[in-house]
Design a protein around this motif. Structure first.
Motif, mmCIF file in Angstrom:
data_model
loop_
_atom_site.group_PDB
_atom_site.id
_atom_site.type_symbol
_atom_site.label_atom_id
_atom_site.label_comp_id
_atom_site.label_asym_id
_atom_site.label_seq_id
_atom_site.Cartn_x
_atom_site.Cartn_y
_atom_site.Cartn_z
ATOM 1 N N UNK A 327 0.846 -1.217 0.000
ATOM 2 C CA UNK A 327 0.000 0.000 0.000
ATOM 3 C C UNK A 327 0.873 1.256 0.000
ATOM 4 N N UNK A 328 1.912 1.226 0.857
ATOM 5 C CA UNK A 328 2.779 2.382 1.015
ATOM 6 C C UNK A 328 3.501 2.684 -0.303
ATOM 7 N N UNK A 329 3.939 1.640 -0.954
ATOM 8 C CA UNK A 329 4.623 1.760 -2.250
ATOM 9 C C UNK A 329 3.685 2.426 -3.269
ATOM 10 N N UNK A 330 2.443 1.969 -3.302
ATOM 11 C CA UNK A 330 1.477 2.535 -4.254
ATOM 12 C C UNK A 330 1.270 4.017 -3.971
ATOM 13 N N UNK A 331 1.118 4.333 -2.679
ATOM 14 C CA UNK A 331 0.882 5.745 -2.304
ATOM 15 C C UNK A 331 2.064 6.611 -2.725
ATOM 16 N N UNK A 332 3.236 6.075 -2.509
ATOM 17 C CA UNK A 332 4.448 6.816 -2.838
ATOM 18 C C UNK A 332 4.513 7.102 -4.339
ATOM 19 N N UNK A 333 4.235 6.081 -5.117
ATOM 20 C CA UNK A 333 4.285 6.265 -6.571
ATOM 21 C C UNK A 333 3.201 7.230 -7.019
ATOM 22 N N UNK A 334 2.008 7.080 -6.432
ATOM 23 C CA UNK A 334 0.906 7.963 -6.828
ATOM 24 C C UNK A 334 1.233 9.421 -6.537
ATOM 25 N N UNK A 335 1.889 9.634 -5.409
ATOM 26 C CA UNK A 335 2.200 11.008 -5.016
ATOM 27 C C UNK A 335 3.157 11.674 -6.003
ATOM 28 N N UNK A 339 1.322 12.389 -15.584
ATOM 29 C CA UNK A 339 0.289 11.768 -16.414
ATOM 30 C C UNK A 339 0.907 10.874 -17.487
ATOM 31 N N UNK A 340 2.068 11.269 -17.997
ATOM 32 C CA UNK A 340 2.652 10.512 -19.109
ATOM 33 C C UNK A 340 3.670 9.488 -18.622
ATOM 34 N N UNK A 341 3.560 8.284 -19.202
ATOM 35 C CA UNK A 341 4.455 7.206 -18.782
ATOM 36 C C UNK A 341 5.764 7.236 -19.556
ATOM 37 N N UNK A 342 6.817 6.809 -18.869
ATOM 38 C CA UNK A 342 8.127 6.616 -19.522
ATOM 39 C C UNK A 342 8.564 5.192 -19.216
ATOM 40 N N UNK A 343 9.397 4.584 -20.099
ATOM 41 C CA UNK A 343 9.839 3.205 -19.833
ATOM 42 C C UNK A 343 10.481 3.088 -18.451
ATOM 43 N N UNK A 389 7.546 10.034 -14.752
ATOM 44 C CA UNK A 389 7.017 9.196 -15.836
ATOM 45 C C UNK A 389 7.259 7.716 -15.567
ATOM 46 N N UNK A 390 8.418 7.412 -14.971
ATOM 47 C CA UNK A 390 8.704 6.016 -14.619
ATOM 48 C C UNK A 390 7.768 5.547 -13.507
ATOM 49 N N UNK A 391 7.477 6.468 -12.584
ATOM 50 C CA UNK A 391 6.526 6.122 -11.513
ATOM 51 C C UNK A 391 5.172 5.782 -12.135
ATOM 52 N N UNK A 392 4.771 6.515 -13.146
ATOM 53 C CA UNK A 392 3.496 6.242 -13.828
ATOM 54 C C UNK A 392 3.497 4.845 -14.441
ATOM 55 N N UNK A 393 4.619 4.469 -15.076
ATOM 56 C CA UNK A 393 4.707 3.123 -15.677
ATOM 57 C C UNK A 393 4.626 2.036 -14.607
ATOM 58 N N UNK A 394 5.299 2.282 -13.477
ATOM 59 C CA UNK A 394 5.250 1.272 -12.414
ATOM 60 C C UNK A 394 3.825 1.115 -11.894
ATOM 61 N N UNK A 395 3.110 2.240 -11.833
ATOM 62 C CA UNK A 395 1.710 2.150 -11.391
ATOM 63 C C UNK A 395 0.877 1.350 -12.399
ATOM 64 N N UNK A 396 1.207 1.483 -13.677
ATOM 65 C CA UNK A 396 0.486 0.705 -14.689
ATOM 66 C C UNK A 396 0.784 -0.792 -14.498
ATOM 67 N N UNK A 397 2.034 -1.119 -14.166
ATOM 68 C CA UNK A 397 2.357 -2.517 -13.872
ATOM 69 C C UNK A 397 1.594 -3.008 -12.655
ATOM 70 N N UNK A 398 1.535 -2.135 -11.667
ATOM 71 C CA UNK A 398 0.823 -2.511 -10.447
ATOM 72 C C UNK A 398 -0.640 -2.836 -10.763
#
Ligand code: AMP
Ligand code: ZN
Length: 464
Positions: A327-335, A339-343, A389-398
């Motif tokens: 949960x904490x990891x998700x919150x951190x990435x969300x924060x 909007x745009x993802x990077x590899x 942008x990398x955080x956005x990609x990780x959230x997409x993986x999540x």
């Protein structure tokens, strides 16, 4: 790499190939609704849920059946003791079962046939008649009908017994003295007094179906003569699934199931969790003690289905901690995500999760990969080396993992009084009453909950 699963029938890991490419017909033996299911039963259903979700993750379309056994010795005994009709006796347990499925986030099957539905009883009677016609079954004097296991040379292949061994293992009951062979099993049970008013009319007189024919009838009626995957707990292998194969194939003449998958038992102190051992917990028992559905889900899911799983309260504690990290990891990435993802950075390997599951549902390795990703991406964030942008990609993986895991924090498990404080605090904040808002935050802390204020509103978690 392709999907590979262990087949109980061949005792080998096989490449998964459904009859119709892309489409999977799946049958899973469901609960006998004479009482609340215990978490041992739910280990089997959570394993099947993981299987379904991973197949979907890999793009398969699943059609799944889970039967409800609402007629057998136990349900009859229960309704007679309670002095109510069979359907009235089983209804609350059916309802409770669906509630528990939801609490454990188990995806619903497409069909939940009930053994006592008139069309299924009709199909069972039809199948039994065909088996008698073909000499694979015989009617005993009292009107019961038995399957003649000697008529099916492959009998014992699933459990890897041969017929002679079977007679001497003591695993077959020989108390039904009208049988030709001790291993013959009942397709139809003639009515006796203990059955009360529970009976159906058949060409062999009043009676009720045997436990095994139910699944053969419902599976073939809904999914057709050949299905791709049939699952259950390991205690289902013999005699239940062995009997299903013999009856079904003797009627249809084609191989019934391509892939048989069975999960090992949930144990308590090394013994199978079961009603008869009186060593069981229901989901309700655990929820009353403050554990949430997703925590129990985590415990039941986290050990590979072919390994025995010993249930302990320490494993629930560990699940709570692991989920808090997730949960904490998700919150951190969300924060920090834009909007745009990077590899994702090259040192992270988010594909590992799916690859582990492709390998006979190796969930321990898959969860290992998730928590490795959590650790490594947290380190990058700490070092200021993860871009938004990398955080956005990780959230997409999540999100993709979530399709399979369903671990996201929800509102479940939050006691009503805590929810009440949270609502009052939201109102106070809307009115900019900051002192009241702080006082309510302290009240939450005193009850063991902490709240963080984020752009999306208040986020609640357990303290510590
Ligand atoms: P039953 O209601 O006894 O027919 O069981 C329903 C399902 O739960 C079957 O697939 C069983 O194999 C499974 N099951 C029962 N006890 C356990 C256990 N302790 N661990 C895992 N699966 C179980
Ligand atoms: Zn079954």
């Amino acid at each position: 790499m392709s999907l590979r699963f262990f087949n109980t029938l061949t005792r080998e890991i096989e490449e998964f190939r459904p009859v119709d490419p892309g489409h999977v017909r799946m049958y899973t033996c469901g609960p006998t609704v004479y009482d609340f299911a215990h978490i041992g039963n739910f280990r089997a259903y959570v394993f099947e849920d993981l299987l379904q979700r991973h197949l979907e993750f890999r793009g398969y379309k699943i059609e799944r059946v889970m039967n409800l056994t609402d007629i057998d010795d136990k349900t009859i005994r229960g309704c007679r003791a309670a002095g109510v009709a069979l359907s009235e006796f089983t209804r609350p347990y059916k309802n409770a079962f669906f509630e528990d499925l939801d609490s454990l986030r188990i995806r619903r099957a497409d069909h939940f046939p009930e053994a006592t539905a008139p069309n299924h009883i009709e199909r069972m009677i039809e199948m039994i008649a065909t088996l008698i016609e073909r000499d694979c079954a015989y009617r005993a004097e009292d009107g019961s009908v038995y399957f003649r296991i000697g008529s099916f040379p492959k009998y014992g292949a699933l459990a890897h017994f041969n017929l002679d061994e079977l007679q001497s293992t003591g695993r077959v009951r020989s108390d039904e003295y009208e049988k030709e062979e001790a291993g013959d099993f009942a397709l139809w049970k003639a009515w006796d007094e203990a059955d009360g008013d529970v009976w159906w009319q058949s060409p062999w007189g009043r009676g009720r179906p045997g436990r095994h024919i139910e699944c053969s009838a419902m599976a073939t009626q809904i999914l057709g003569p050949q299905i791709d995957i049939h699952c259950g707990g390991e205690d289902n292998i013999f005699p239940h699934h062995e009997a299903e194969i013999a009856q079904t194939e003797s009627v249809t003449g084609v191989p019934f199931v391509r892939l048989w998958m069975h999960c090992k038992h949930l144990l308590v102190d090394g013994r199978k969790m079961s009603k008869s051992e009186n060593n069981f917990f229901t989901l309700r028992d655990l929820m009353e003690r403050g554990w949430t559905g997703r925590e129990v889900r985590y415990v039941l899911l986290a050990v590979k289905y072919r390994e025995p799983l010993n249930f302990t309260f320490e494993s629930l504690e560990a699940a709570r901690k692991a989920l808090a990290r997730y949960d904490e990891w998700s919150r951190r990435l969300e924060a920090m995500a834009s909007a745009n993802a990077e590899p994702v950075p090259p040192e992270l390997n988010p594909e590992k999760f799916g690859e582990a599951l492709d390998d006979d549902l190796n969930i321990s390795a898959a969860l290992g990969a998730v928590f490795e990703l959590v650790r490594d991406s947290n380190r990058l964030v700490d070092a200021g080396r993860l871009t938004s942008g990398q955080a956005r990609s990780l959230l997409a993986w999540r999100e993709r993992y979530e399709w399979v895991l369903a671990f996201s924090a929800g509102e479940e498990g939050v006691p009503d009084d805590v929810r009440d404080i949270l609502t009052r605090r939201a109102e106070a904040r809307a009115k900019k009453e900051w002192a009241l808002s702080d006082a309510l935050r302290d009240q939450l802390l005193a009850t063991g909950w902490q709240v963080k204020d984020t752009k999306e509103g208040q986020k609640l978690s357990r303290k510590g």
